[in-house]
Design a protein around this motif. Sequence first.
Motif, PDB file in Angstrom:
ATOM      1  N   LEU A  60       0.815  -1.219   0.000  1.00 50.03           N
ATOM      2  CA  LEU A  60       0.000   0.000   0.000  1.00 50.03           C
ATOM      3  C   LEU A  60       0.849   1.269   0.000  1.00 50.03           C
ATOM      4  N   ARG A  69      -6.393   2.257  -1.993  1.00 52.08           N
ATOM      5  CA  ARG A  69      -7.724   2.510  -1.440  1.00 52.08           C
ATOM      6  C   ARG A  69      -8.482   3.393  -2.432  1.00 52.08           C
ATOM      7  N   GLU A  72     -14.075   4.940   0.726  1.00 54.10           N
ATOM      8  CA  GLU A  72     -14.161   4.843   2.179  1.00 54.10           C
ATOM      9  C   GLU A  72     -15.427   5.530   2.646  1.00 54.10           C
ATOM     10  N   THR A  76     -14.489   5.985   8.190  1.00 52.46           N
ATOM     11  CA  THR A  76     -13.445   4.969   8.031  1.00 52.46           C
ATOM     12  C   THR A  76     -12.171   5.314   8.790  1.00 52.46           C
ATOM     13  N   ASN A  77     -11.656   6.518   8.626  1.00 54.91           N
ATOM     14  CA  ASN A  77     -10.372   6.867   9.240  1.00 54.91           C
ATOM     15  C   ASN A  77     -10.434   6.995  10.760  1.00 54.91           C
ATOM     16  N   LEU A  82     -10.791   0.369  10.317  1.00 52.16           N
ATOM     17  CA  LEU A  82     -10.906   0.993   8.986  1.00 52.16           C
ATOM     18  C   LEU A  82     -12.172   0.529   8.266  1.00 52.16           C
ATOM     19  N   ALA A  85     -13.438   0.835   4.260  1.00 56.12           N
ATOM     20  CA  ALA A  85     -12.389   1.064   3.249  1.00 56.12           C
ATOM     21  C   ALA A  85     -12.482  -0.004   2.164  1.00 56.12           C
ATOM     22  N   VAL A  87     -10.342  -1.446  -1.214  1.00 58.70           N
ATOM     23  CA  VAL A  87      -9.017  -1.426  -1.822  1.00 58.70           C
ATOM     24  C   VAL A  87      -9.023  -2.286  -3.086  1.00 58.70           C
ATOM     25  N   ALA A 112     -12.338  -5.317   1.065  1.00 56.99           N
ATOM     26  CA  ALA A 112     -12.967  -4.236   1.829  1.00 56.99           C
ATOM     27  C   ALA A 112     -12.952  -4.590   3.305  1.00 56.99           C
ATOM     28  N   SER A 113     -12.732  -3.573   4.126  1.00 58.65           N
ATOM     29  CA  SER A 113     -12.821  -3.760   5.567  1.00 58.65           C
ATOM     30  C   SER A 113     -14.311  -3.884   5.906  1.00 58.65           C
TER      31      SER A 113
END
Length: 195
Positions: A60, A69, A72, A76-77, A82, A85, A87, A112-113
């Motif tokens: 990453l 990514r 989001e 998310t942050n 996360l 998110a 990706v 994805a988270s």
Amino acid sequence: MMSMKGTSTMAKAAAIFSIVFLSLLVAGKSQLFSRTMSRQELGLKKEKLSHLHFYFHDTLSGRNPTAIRVAEAPTTNSSATLFGAVVVIDDPLTLKPEPSSKQVGRAQGIYASAAKEEIALFMAYSFVFTEGKYNGSTLSVSGRNPVPSAVREMAIVGGSGLFRFARGYAQARTHWLNFTTGDAIVEYDLYVSHY
């Protein structure tokens, strides 16, 4: 001479006949939508079980990331996991854990988270092989990946080329992880039934 009423009745009968005839034609053609086949028609022989082993390099960070990514959620942050998110990946697959090891393919797709309470990814990607007898063949993987677990198992849901009609499972083990960047090297063992 035929009366107007007789002409009208014949016109109606002709219209009904035309509708029925066209319906039969359409119904006849719809039967071509599917048919039962034998394995021999596709040249399929005896089913076999293959074991594949390689390393997945998910990068990453740096100037040439292989995982980016692309989406989001607003939260998310601030989420410990996360959550939200998404990706996209195009990760190299190598014979050994060293990035300089011989490349045998790529992992292309998304993850994805997908968990709020733990670090768990939903993964949907294909292993695209570029070496040996499987060059040009693919395996498709889908499933939940609870990252902190020592061994994670995901389903092999299909394939192409020499892996047509594939099914099986993939086991993933984290070989190396940088907690700051998220970069990881993951060891994979695939057990695949195919023809």
